[in-house]
Design an enzyme around this catalytic site. Structure first.
Site, mmCIF file in Angstrom:
data_model
loop_
_atom_site.group_PDB
_atom_site.id
_atom_site.type_symbol
_atom_site.label_atom_id
_atom_site.label_comp_id
_atom_site.label_asym_id
_atom_site.label_seq_id
_atom_site.Cartn_x
_atom_site.Cartn_y
_atom_site.Cartn_z
ATOM 1 N N LYS A 13 -112.478 -24.061 -50.339
ATOM 2 C CA LYS A 13 -112.860 -25.331 -50.729
ATOM 3 C C LYS A 13 -112.957 -25.390 -52.428
ATOM 4 O O LYS A 13 -112.492 -26.748 -52.725
ATOM 5 C CB LYS A 13 -114.092 -25.547 -50.165
ATOM 6 C CG LYS A 13 -114.573 -25.710 -48.778
ATOM 7 C CD LYS A 13 -115.798 -25.999 -48.147
ATOM 8 C CE LYS A 13 -117.125 -25.212 -48.836
ATOM 9 N NZ LYS A 13 -117.174 -23.595 -48.377
ATOM 10 N N ARG A 88 -124.084 -28.915 -45.224
ATOM 11 C CA ARG A 88 -123.804 -27.816 -44.573
ATOM 12 C C ARG A 88 -124.611 -27.863 -43.336
ATOM 13 O O ARG A 88 -124.914 -26.634 -42.539
ATOM 14 C CB ARG A 88 -124.434 -26.566 -45.427
ATOM 15 C CG ARG A 88 -123.214 -25.873 -46.150
ATOM 16 C CD ARG A 88 -123.695 -25.057 -47.065
ATOM 17 N NE ARG A 88 -123.119 -23.947 -47.534
ATOM 18 C CZ ARG A 88 -122.466 -23.975 -48.799
ATOM 19 N NH1 ARG A 88 -122.328 -24.766 -49.542
ATOM 20 N NH2 ARG A 88 -121.835 -22.737 -48.839
ATOM 21 N N ARG A 127 -113.844 -11.331 -54.382
ATOM 22 C CA ARG A 127 -113.798 -12.471 -55.294
ATOM 23 C C ARG A 127 -114.507 -12.497 -56.746
ATOM 24 O O ARG A 127 -115.747 -11.827 -56.727
ATOM 25 C CB ARG A 127 -114.261 -13.501 -54.398
ATOM 26 C CG ARG A 127 -114.466 -14.982 -55.391
ATOM 27 C CD ARG A 127 -114.589 -16.152 -54.296
ATOM 28 N NE ARG A 127 -115.910 -16.367 -54.125
ATOM 29 C CZ ARG A 127 -116.302 -17.151 -53.224
ATOM 30 N NH1 ARG A 127 -115.430 -18.427 -52.947
ATOM 31 N NH2 ARG A 127 -117.572 -17.623 -53.069
ATOM 32 N N ARG A 160 -120.083 -13.151 -58.225
ATOM 33 C CA ARG A 160 -121.325 -13.747 -57.721
ATOM 34 C C ARG A 160 -122.233 -12.855 -57.074
ATOM 35 O O ARG A 160 -121.600 -11.989 -55.990
ATOM 36 C CB ARG A 160 -120.973 -15.006 -56.951
ATOM 37 C CG ARG A 160 -120.444 -16.015 -57.617
ATOM 38 C CD ARG A 160 -120.266 -17.174 -56.905
ATOM 39 N NE ARG A 160 -120.772 -17.626 -55.541
ATOM 40 C CZ ARG A 160 -120.660 -18.609 -54.809
ATOM 41 N NH1 ARG A 160 -119.616 -19.318 -54.934
ATOM 42 N NH2 ARG A 160 -121.401 -18.614 -53.828
ATOM 43 N N ARG A 171 -124.009 -14.890 -45.266
ATOM 44 C CA ARG A 171 -123.439 -16.368 -45.691
ATOM 45 C C ARG A 171 -122.652 -16.918 -44.338
ATOM 46 O O ARG A 171 -122.686 -17.971 -43.963
ATOM 47 C CB ARG A 171 -122.968 -16.344 -46.959
ATOM 48 C CG ARG A 171 -124.014 -16.359 -47.950
ATOM 49 C CD ARG A 171 -123.112 -16.169 -49.288
ATOM 50 N NE ARG A 171 -122.566 -17.030 -49.917
ATOM 51 C CZ ARG A 171 -121.402 -17.015 -50.488
ATOM 52 N NH1 ARG A 171 -120.784 -15.723 -50.853
ATOM 53 N NH2 ARG A 171 -120.612 -18.119 -50.701
HETATM 54 P P1 AMP Z 1 -121.412 -22.240 -52.429
HETATM 55 O O1 AMP Z 1 -120.867 -21.877 -53.832
HETATM 56 O O2 AMP Z 1 -120.936 -23.368 -51.957
HETATM 57 O O3 AMP Z 1 -120.802 -21.041 -51.873
HETATM 58 O O4 AMP Z 1 -122.935 -22.198 -52.110
HETATM 59 C C1 AMP Z 1 -123.726 -20.882 -52.630
HETATM 60 C C2 AMP Z 1 -125.317 -21.081 -52.317
HETATM 61 O O5 AMP Z 1 -125.666 -22.152 -52.569
HETATM 62 C C3 AMP Z 1 -125.247 -21.186 -50.632
HETATM 63 O O6 AMP Z 1 -125.028 -19.709 -50.185
HETATM 64 C C4 AMP Z 1 -126.365 -21.758 -50.627
HETATM 65 O O7 AMP Z 1 -127.631 -20.528 -50.713
HETATM 66 C C5 AMP Z 1 -126.503 -22.805 -51.734
HETATM 67 N N1 AMP Z 1 -126.094 -23.927 -51.102
HETATM 68 C C6 AMP Z 1 -124.770 -24.456 -51.424
HETATM 69 N N2 AMP Z 1 -124.725 -25.653 -50.945
HETATM 70 C C7 AMP Z 1 -125.871 -25.764 -49.946
HETATM 71 C C8 AMP Z 1 -126.164 -27.018 -49.180
HETATM 72 N N3 AMP Z 1 -125.409 -28.056 -48.662
HETATM 73 N N4 AMP Z 1 -127.345 -26.711 -48.288
HETATM 74 C C9 AMP Z 1 -128.123 -25.658 -48.518
HETATM 75 N N5 AMP Z 1 -127.897 -24.610 -49.562
HETATM 76 C C10 AMP Z 1 -126.585 -24.807 -50.238
#
Ligand code: AMP
Length: 218
Positions: A13, A88, A127, A160, A171
């Site tokens: 994404k 999400r 990653r 990360r 996740r």
């Molecule tokens: P990402 O970078 O999109 O993989 O997001 C990293 C982390 O941020 C996720 O594993 C969640 O802990 C938190 N996070 C990101 N977007 C959301 C969302 N829409 N709702 C809840 N937690 C989020």
């Protein structure tokens, strides 16, 4: 135009959002990046988010929705937005629909990037990301030209904390339990377009750009 990029962690994404938002002049809003910025600034919101993110869990809806609804009213969103990582959960999707409806707006298109489980886990645990521009690399098939340095901006690459194998598995479990229902939600609303996320980066980008162009004409 209001577009959502939907897909599991590791589906690509972030990579695709960077390509498409530039091409189409949409504001790229990545909820994960916003949370990481809050953490880096040491804010209260950042501290709350950290406690969930390091466990691979979702930050509570109330906190997340407030942050995103605040962000999408900024002036750079007037030309349109590309949401990456939000919504999400069904609650987040409904809150977004309600907020947009109050402005006489709505989600135009949801682009769903499909990738198999094995591939997702492989991508996530290999990653590395640029600390400065967030460009992703992979220890197996997308290595940087100079070890530890970003090809694009020379920034330092890091893994990360939530990309370790154990947290990555968590996740993905969270994605299947809490985010997958959005596929049906947007499909019923006639807004979902699926794309094969296992093709090359450029090909996936072409597919998504074509789907958006068709959406503009609808
Ligand atoms: P990402 O970078 O999109 O993989 O997001 C990293 C982390 O941020 C996720 O594993 C969640 O802990 C938190 N996070 C990101 N977007 C959301 C969302 N829409 N709702 C809840 N937690 C989020």
């Amino acid at each position: 135009m209001h577009v959502i990029l939907l897909g599991a962690p590791g589906a690509g994404k972030g990579t695709q959002a960077a390509l498409i938002s530039q091409r189409l002049g949409l504001a790229h809003i990545a909820s994960g990046d916003l949370f990481r910025q809050e953490q880096a600034s040491g804010s209260e919101l950042g501290k709350i988010a950290k406690s969930y993110m390091e466990k691979g869990l979702l930050v509570p809806d109330e906190v997340t929705v407030k942050m995103i609804l605040g962000r999408i009213t900024a002036p750079d969103c007037d030309k349109g937005i590309l949401l990456d990582g939000f919504p999400r959960t069904l609650e987040q999707a409904k809150a977004l629909d309600e907020a947009l409806a109050k402005e006489g707006k709505g989600i135009d298109l949801v682009l769903y990037i499909k990738v198999s489980n094995e591939e997702l886990l492989r991508r996530l645990s290999g990653r590395w990301i640029c600390r400065d521009c967030q460009a992703p690399y992979n220890v197996v098939e997308m290595q940087p030209k100079v070890a530890g340095k970003c090809d694009q901006c020379g920034g330092e690459l890091y893994q990360r904390a939530d990309d370790t194998e154990e947290t990555a598995r968590k996740r993905l479990d969270v994605y299947f339990a809490q985010t997958m229902p959005l596929i049906e939600y947007y499909s019923k609303a006639g807004k979902l377009v699926g794309t094969d996320g296992e093709k090359g980066i450029e090909d996936v980008g072409e597919d998504l750009t074509t789907a958006i162009a068709a959406g503009i004409g609808r």
